[in-house]
Design a protein around this motif. Sequence first.
Motif, PDB file in Angstrom:
ATOM      1  N   ILE A  12       0.466  -1.141   0.185  1.00 57.80           N
ATOM      2  CA  ILE A  12       0.122  -0.336   0.082  1.00 57.80           C
ATOM      3  C   ILE A  12       0.364   1.295  -0.377  1.00 57.80           C
ATOM      4  O   ILE A  12       0.519   1.880  -0.968  1.00 57.80           O
ATOM      5  N   ASP A  13       2.083   1.067   0.776  1.00 55.53           N
ATOM      6  CA  ASP A  13       2.956   2.434   0.514  1.00 55.53           C
ATOM      7  C   ASP A  13       3.613   2.924  -0.193  1.00 55.53           C
ATOM      8  O   ASP A  13       3.626   3.976  -0.760  1.00 55.53           O
ATOM      9  N   ASP A  14       3.959   1.882  -1.228  1.00 55.30           N
ATOM     10  CA  ASP A  14       4.760   1.223  -2.831  1.00 55.30           C
ATOM     11  C   ASP A  14       3.745   1.864  -3.191  1.00 55.30           C
ATOM     12  O   ASP A  14       3.945   3.260  -4.223  1.00 55.30           O
ATOM     13  N   VAL A  15       2.912   1.656  -3.343  1.00 49.88           N
ATOM     14  CA  VAL A  15       2.050   2.590  -4.500  1.00 49.88           C
ATOM     15  C   VAL A  15       1.371   3.795  -3.926  1.00 49.88           C
ATOM     16  O   VAL A  15       1.116   4.783  -4.945  1.00 49.88           O
ATOM     17  N   MET A  16       0.908   4.294  -2.545  1.00 54.22           N
ATOM     18  CA  MET A  16       0.872   5.780  -2.647  1.00 54.22           C
ATOM     19  C   MET A  16       1.552   6.183  -2.968  1.00 54.22           C
ATOM     20  O   MET A  16       2.041   7.238  -3.271  1.00 54.22           O
ATOM     21  N   SER A  17       3.231   6.095  -2.874  1.00 53.18           N
ATOM     22  CA  SER A  17       4.540   6.873  -2.704  1.00 53.18           C
ATOM     23  C   SER A  17       3.913   6.740  -4.212  1.00 53.18           C
ATOM     24  O   SER A  17       4.714   8.457  -5.255  1.00 53.18           O
ATOM     25  N   LYS A  18       3.454   5.712  -5.727  1.00 54.77           N
ATOM     26  CA  LYS A  18       3.252   6.716  -6.926  1.00 54.77           C
ATOM     27  C   LYS A  18       2.204   7.024  -7.152  1.00 54.77           C
ATOM     28  O   LYS A  18       2.722   8.175  -7.845  1.00 54.77           O
ATOM     29  N   VAL A  19       1.534   6.947  -6.532  1.00 54.60           N
ATOM     30  CA  VAL A  19       0.516   7.516  -6.925  1.00 54.60           C
ATOM     31  C   VAL A  19       0.889   9.071  -6.484  1.00 54.60           C
ATOM     32  O   VAL A  19       0.041  10.604  -7.427  1.00 54.60           O
ATOM     33  N   LEU A  20       1.326   9.568  -5.027  1.00 53.40           N
ATOM     34  CA  LEU A  20       1.292  11.396  -5.050  1.00 53.40           C
ATOM     35  C   LEU A  20       2.528  11.599  -5.823  1.00 53.40           C
ATOM     36  O   LEU A  20       2.490  13.018  -6.696  1.00 53.40           O
ATOM     37  N   LEU A  21       3.432  11.367  -6.138  1.00 54.99           N
ATOM     38  CA  LEU A  21       4.308  11.335  -7.743  1.00 54.99           C
ATOM     39  C   LEU A  21       3.811  11.795  -8.550  1.00 54.99           C
ATOM     40  O   LEU A  21       4.176  12.487  -9.125  1.00 54.99           O
ATOM     41  N   ALA A  22       2.655  10.548  -8.781  1.00 55.74           N
ATOM     42  CA  ALA A  22       2.113  10.902 -10.241  1.00 55.74           C
ATOM     43  C   ALA A  22       1.032  12.649  -9.887  1.00 55.74           C
ATOM     44  O   ALA A  22       1.047  12.802 -10.593  1.00 55.74           O
ATOM     45  N   LEU A  23       0.527  13.416  -8.678  1.00 53.84           N
ATOM     46  CA  LEU A  23       0.268  13.624  -9.054  1.00 53.84           C
ATOM     47  C   LEU A  23       0.845  14.643  -8.500  1.00 53.84           C
ATOM     48  O   LEU A  23       0.683  15.912  -9.148  1.00 53.84           O
ATOM     49  N   VAL A  61     -10.602  17.316  -8.650  1.00 58.12           N
ATOM     50  CA  VAL A  61      -9.488  16.704  -8.103  1.00 58.12           C
ATOM     51  C   VAL A  61      -9.485  15.305  -7.598  1.00 58.12           C
ATOM     52  O   VAL A  61      -8.924  14.187  -7.562  1.00 58.12           O
ATOM     53  N   PRO A  62     -10.808  15.248  -6.795  1.00 57.81           N
ATOM     54  CA  PRO A  62     -10.994  13.672  -5.829  1.00 57.81           C
ATOM     55  C   PRO A  62     -11.297  12.445  -7.027  1.00 57.81           C
ATOM     56  O   PRO A  62     -10.503  11.425  -6.900  1.00 57.81           O
ATOM     57  N   ALA A  63     -11.728  12.864  -8.313  1.00 61.38           N
ATOM     58  CA  ALA A  63     -12.028  11.970  -9.606  1.00 61.38           C
ATOM     59  C   ALA A  63     -10.073  11.448 -10.079  1.00 61.38           C
ATOM     60  O   ALA A  63     -10.500  10.537 -10.598  1.00 61.38           O
ATOM     61  N   TYR A  64      -9.880  11.816  -9.753  1.00 65.51           N
ATOM     62  CA  TYR A  64      -8.284  12.274 -10.401  1.00 65.51           C
ATOM     63  C   TYR A  64      -7.947  11.329  -9.955  1.00 65.51           C
ATOM     64  O   TYR A  64      -7.153  10.397 -10.090  1.00 65.51           O
ATOM     65  N   LEU A  65      -7.811  11.427  -8.293  1.00 63.08           N
ATOM     66  CA  LEU A  65      -6.986  11.103  -7.507  1.00 63.08           C
ATOM     67  C   LEU A  65      -7.923   9.378  -7.412  1.00 63.08           C
ATOM     68  O   LEU A  65      -6.858   8.715  -7.180  1.00 63.08           O
ATOM     69  N   LYS A  66      -8.836   9.088  -7.313  1.00 65.10           N
ATOM     70  CA  LYS A  66      -9.492   7.765  -7.595  1.00 65.10           C
ATOM     71  C   LYS A  66      -8.674   7.138  -8.911  1.00 65.10           C
ATOM     72  O   LYS A  66      -8.481   6.365  -8.731  1.00 65.10           O
ATOM     73  N   THR A  67      -8.914   8.334 -10.091  1.00 62.33           N
ATOM     74  CA  THR A  67      -8.857   6.999 -11.242  1.00 62.33           C
ATOM     75  C   THR A  67      -7.263   6.979 -11.279  1.00 62.33           C
ATOM     76  O   THR A  67      -6.536   5.791 -11.257  1.00 62.33           O
ATOM     77  N   ILE A  68      -5.864   7.795 -10.994  1.00 60.25           N
ATOM     78  CA  ILE A  68      -4.602   7.814 -10.948  1.00 60.25           C
ATOM     79  C   ILE A  68      -4.216   6.482  -9.165  1.00 60.25           C
ATOM     80  O   ILE A  68      -2.977   5.331  -9.809  1.00 60.25           O
ATOM     81  N   THR A  69      -4.659   6.222  -8.423  1.00 60.15           N
ATOM     82  CA  THR A  69      -4.757   5.494  -7.627  1.00 60.15           C
ATOM     83  C   THR A  69      -5.562   3.810  -7.648  1.00 60.15           C
ATOM     84  O   THR A  69      -4.293   3.217  -7.892  1.00 60.15           O
ATOM     85  N   VAL A  70      -6.155   3.899  -8.614  1.00 65.80           N
ATOM     86  CA  VAL A  70      -6.983   3.049  -9.228  1.00 65.80           C
ATOM     87  C   VAL A  70      -5.621   2.132 -10.228  1.00 65.80           C
ATOM     88  O   VAL A  70      -4.909   1.372 -10.406  1.00 65.80           O
ATOM     89  N   ARG A  71      -5.616   2.939 -10.963  1.00 64.67           N
ATOM     90  CA  ARG A  71      -3.723   2.606 -12.059  1.00 64.67           C
ATOM     91  C   ARG A  71      -2.884   2.121 -11.930  1.00 64.67           C
ATOM     92  O   ARG A  71      -2.641   0.920 -12.079  1.00 64.67           O
ATOM     93  N   MET A  72      -2.371   3.116 -10.240  1.00 68.27           N
ATOM     94  CA  MET A  72      -1.473   2.842  -9.935  1.00 68.27           C
ATOM     95  C   MET A  72      -1.351   1.239  -8.753  1.00 68.27           C
ATOM     96  O   MET A  72      -0.284   0.440  -9.457  1.00 68.27           O
TER      97      MET A  72
END
Length: 168
Positions: free
Chosen positions: A22-33, A46-57
Motif C-alpha cells: 500500500i505504501d509503495d502504491v501510495m508513493s507512486k500516486v503522490l509522485l504522479a500527482l 481533484v478527487p476523481a483524478y486522485l481516484k483514477t490515478i490510485t486505481v491505475r497505480m
Amino acid sequence: MTKVPSMRRIVYALTSAQRTHIDDVMSKVLLALFTRLTSGPLEGSVPAYLKTITVRMARQHLEELRRRAEDFVGDDTYKLEDPSAGVSVNPASHVELQQAMPVLREELSPLQLKAFVLNEAYGLQAPVIAGLLGGSVTKGSVRDALRHARHKLRCERVGLRLGVLAQE
C-alpha cells in the motif's frame, strides 16, 4: 492531504496487500500527482483524478508483482528487487526462496509454485493471485494450490531437502 485515507482504502480493496505494498502504491500516486501539478493546474474534479490515478497505480503495481513472480519462478531472481520500480520483497524471504527454488520446482506444480511465491514473498491473498494469474485460475484453485503446496512442504523428505529438518 485529506484524501489519503480513502486512497489507501482503494489500494487495499484492489490489492488486499500488506502495508508495504500500500505504501509503495501510495508513493507512486503522490509522485504522479506532484508531476501532474508541476505541469500546470488540474482541470476538473481533484478527487476523481486522485481516484483514477490510485486505481491505475494499484493495478500497475499488481501487474509488476505478477511479472516479478513469473521471473522468479523462471529463476531470474535478480529481477525481484528493482528500487526504481518501487516494488520490494522481504529480503529474508527473497534469500530463502532463492535458495529453496530448485527443490520447490521439483516438488510443486507450476500453479502451486506461482501461488506459493506470490503469497509468501509478496503477501498477496488468493483472490488477488487468481486475478494476476488469469485464465481459468480461480481463488478457490489458488487456495487449493497453496494448501497442497504447504502440505507437500511439510513432509519430512522435503523438509530434509530444504534444510528445515535435521537429519538423525
